[in-house]
Design a protein around this motif. Structure first.
Motif, PDB file in Angstrom:
ATOM      1  N   ILE A  20       0.835  -1.199   0.000  1.00 54.82           N
ATOM      2  CA  ILE A  20       0.000   0.000   0.000  1.00 54.82           C
ATOM      3  C   ILE A  20       0.871   1.251   0.000  1.00 54.82           C
ATOM      4  O   ILE A  20       0.567   2.239  -0.677  1.00 54.82           O
ATOM      5  N   GLY A  21       1.992   1.203   0.722  1.00 56.85           N
ATOM      6  CA  GLY A  21       2.920   2.329   0.699  1.00 56.85           C
ATOM      7  C   GLY A  21       3.448   2.596  -0.699  1.00 56.85           C
ATOM      8  O   GLY A  21       3.562   3.750  -1.136  1.00 56.85           O
ATOM      9  N   GLN A  22       3.784   1.530  -1.424  1.00 56.12           N
ATOM     10  CA  GLN A  22       4.238   1.685  -2.802  1.00 56.12           C
ATOM     11  C   GLN A  22       3.159   2.319  -3.662  1.00 56.12           C
ATOM     12  O   GLN A  22       3.440   3.205  -4.475  1.00 56.12           O
ATOM     13  N   LYS A  23       1.937   1.873  -3.481  1.00 59.17           N
ATOM     14  CA  LYS A  23       0.838   2.406  -4.277  1.00 59.17           C
ATOM     15  C   LYS A  23       0.569   3.872  -3.939  1.00 59.17           C
ATOM     16  O   LYS A  23       0.217   4.668  -4.820  1.00 59.17           O
ATOM     17  N   ILE A  24       0.726   4.243  -2.661  1.00 63.88           N
ATOM     18  CA  ILE A  24       0.583   5.656  -2.287  1.00 63.88           C
ATOM     19  C   ILE A  24       1.634   6.487  -3.012  1.00 63.88           C
ATOM     20  O   ILE A  24       1.340   7.532  -3.600  1.00 63.88           O
ATOM     21  N   ASN A  25       2.876   6.023  -2.978  1.00 66.72           N
ATOM     22  CA  ASN A  25       3.968   6.753  -3.630  1.00 66.72           C
ATOM     23  C   ASN A  25       3.790   6.824  -5.141  1.00 66.72           C
ATOM     24  O   ASN A  25       4.252   7.774  -5.785  1.00 66.72           O
ATOM     25  N   GLN A  26       3.138   5.817  -5.716  1.00 63.92           N
ATOM     26  CA  GLN A  26       2.882   5.790  -7.158  1.00 63.92           C
ATOM     27  C   GLN A  26       1.582   6.496  -7.529  1.00 63.92           C
ATOM     28  O   GLN A  26       1.196   6.495  -8.696  1.00 63.92           O
TER      29      GLN A  26
ATOM     30  N   ASP B 272      -6.349   7.001   3.095  1.00 61.96           N
ATOM     31  CA  ASP B 272      -5.331   6.583   4.060  1.00 61.96           C
ATOM     32  C   ASP B 272      -5.552   5.144   4.488  1.00 61.96           C
ATOM     33  O   ASP B 272      -6.626   4.569   4.292  1.00 61.96           O
ATOM     34  N   LEU B 273      -4.525   4.563   5.103  1.00 71.30           N
ATOM     35  CA  LEU B 273      -4.608   3.223   5.680  1.00 71.30           C
ATOM     36  C   LEU B 273      -4.554   3.326   7.194  1.00 71.30           C
ATOM     37  O   LEU B 273      -3.630   3.928   7.754  1.00 71.30           O
ATOM     38  N   ASN B 274      -5.540   2.745   7.874  1.00 70.34           N
ATOM     39  CA  ASN B 274      -5.575   2.694   9.334  1.00 70.34           C
ATOM     40  C   ASN B 274      -5.359   1.254   9.788  1.00 70.34           C
ATOM     41  O   ASN B 274      -6.072   0.350   9.356  1.00 70.34           O
ATOM     42  N   ILE B 275      -4.373   1.053  10.667  1.00 62.76           N
ATOM     43  CA  ILE B 275      -4.080  -0.264  11.217  1.00 62.76           C
ATOM     44  C   ILE B 275      -4.404  -0.215  12.706  1.00 62.76           C
ATOM     45  O   ILE B 275      -3.717   0.445  13.490  1.00 62.76           O
TER      46      ILE B 275
END
Length: 266
Positions: free
Chosen positions: A77-83, A89-92
């Motif tokens: 998901i971090g990669q997809k945010i950067n792309q 947002d993602l909440n864990i």
């Protein structure tokens, strides 16, 4: 609301994935645990659940068969945010003792360009016993299950017409949680093995239960729908039949023994 079982096996299972599942409604998804590795990505793909649509993850406890897949979710998901391929947002969500551990492991194992998103678009949200949140437009209440091993939280989720769905984590029902569990329409309860095979698998030594134990608890609680999961995998080809057959001796409600990727309409 649908429940998709991504994995149904216990920690050492190799014939099926470790226990984790998704609650979904329309295009909104709530992932509970993520199993022990990057196979979480394959299971989501097979289930037709787009990673880009997952914005809420709950981690019940720190054991690796529930936790390690979370770091793959953070990475992808971090990669997809950067792309710029991920909106929102993602909440864990997890209990406070686990929040720091997740962040520490993430910082040690994931590349800096993704870690810089922590505290921003990727948030680790510590929740307390009894805390309520709104997730995928439903009321969710987290509660401490009173584990004798690692601290662990379960949760209840209000379905339509105030019907209640309850997940007890991966340990037996604890009577201390009666107020949380009572009047549940759906109950998820671990069943490590058949009671008839308890000498072989020794569930009680691991703070787990058998099909008989889970079904007796559900019967006493008058729960109309019971889902059994977190099982051994040696009986996998006949698990559904064998577990249902034993369970019917102690429980008269609707009994579900799902396979990996099976979908249950709630």
């Amino acid at each position: 609301m649908k429940l998709t079982m991504l994995g149904t096996g216990h920690a050492a299972a190799v014939e099926c994935y470790n226990t984790c599942f998704v609650l979904s409604e329309k295009d909104k998804y709530f992932l509970i645990d993520a199993g022990g590795g990057n196979q979480i990505l394959m299971q989501l793909k097979k289930a037709g659940i787009p990673v880009e649509q997952i914005h809420d993850i709950f981690v019940t406890h720190e054991h690796i068969d529930h936790l390690l897949g979370v770091f793959w979710m953070i990475r992808i998901i971090g990669q997809k945010i950067n792309q710029k391929k991920y909106e929102g947002d993602l909440n864990i969500y997890c209990h406070s003792e686990l929040a720091g551990k997740i962040e520490s492991i993430a910082r040690l194992t994931i590349m800096p360009k993704i870690i810089r998103l922590l505290g921003g678009r990727i948030r680790i949200v510590a929740v307390e016993d009894g805390e309520k949140r709104k997730i995928i437009d439903h009321k969710v209440k987290f509660f401490d299950i009173g584990s004798r091993k690692a601290k662990q939280y379960g949760f209840t989720l209000k379905l339509d017409n105030e019907r209640k769905f309850t997940c007890l984590g991966d340990e037996p029902y604890n009577p201390e949680n009666y107020e949380e569990v009572r009047k549940s329409e759906w109950l998820m309860h671990e069943a490590f093995c058949l009671y008839s095979q308890n000498e072989r698998f020794k569930p009680y030594e691991k703070s787990h239960s058998t099909v008989k134990d889970a079904c007796q608890a559900a019967a006493e609680l008058k729960v109309p729908n019971l889902i059994l999961y977190h099982t051994e995998d040696e009986n996998l080809p006949r698990r559904k039949h064998m577990y249902t057959e034993e369970g019917r001796q102690y429980y008269r409600g609707n009994l579900f023994v799902p396979d990996d990727l099976e979908v249950i309409k709630l």
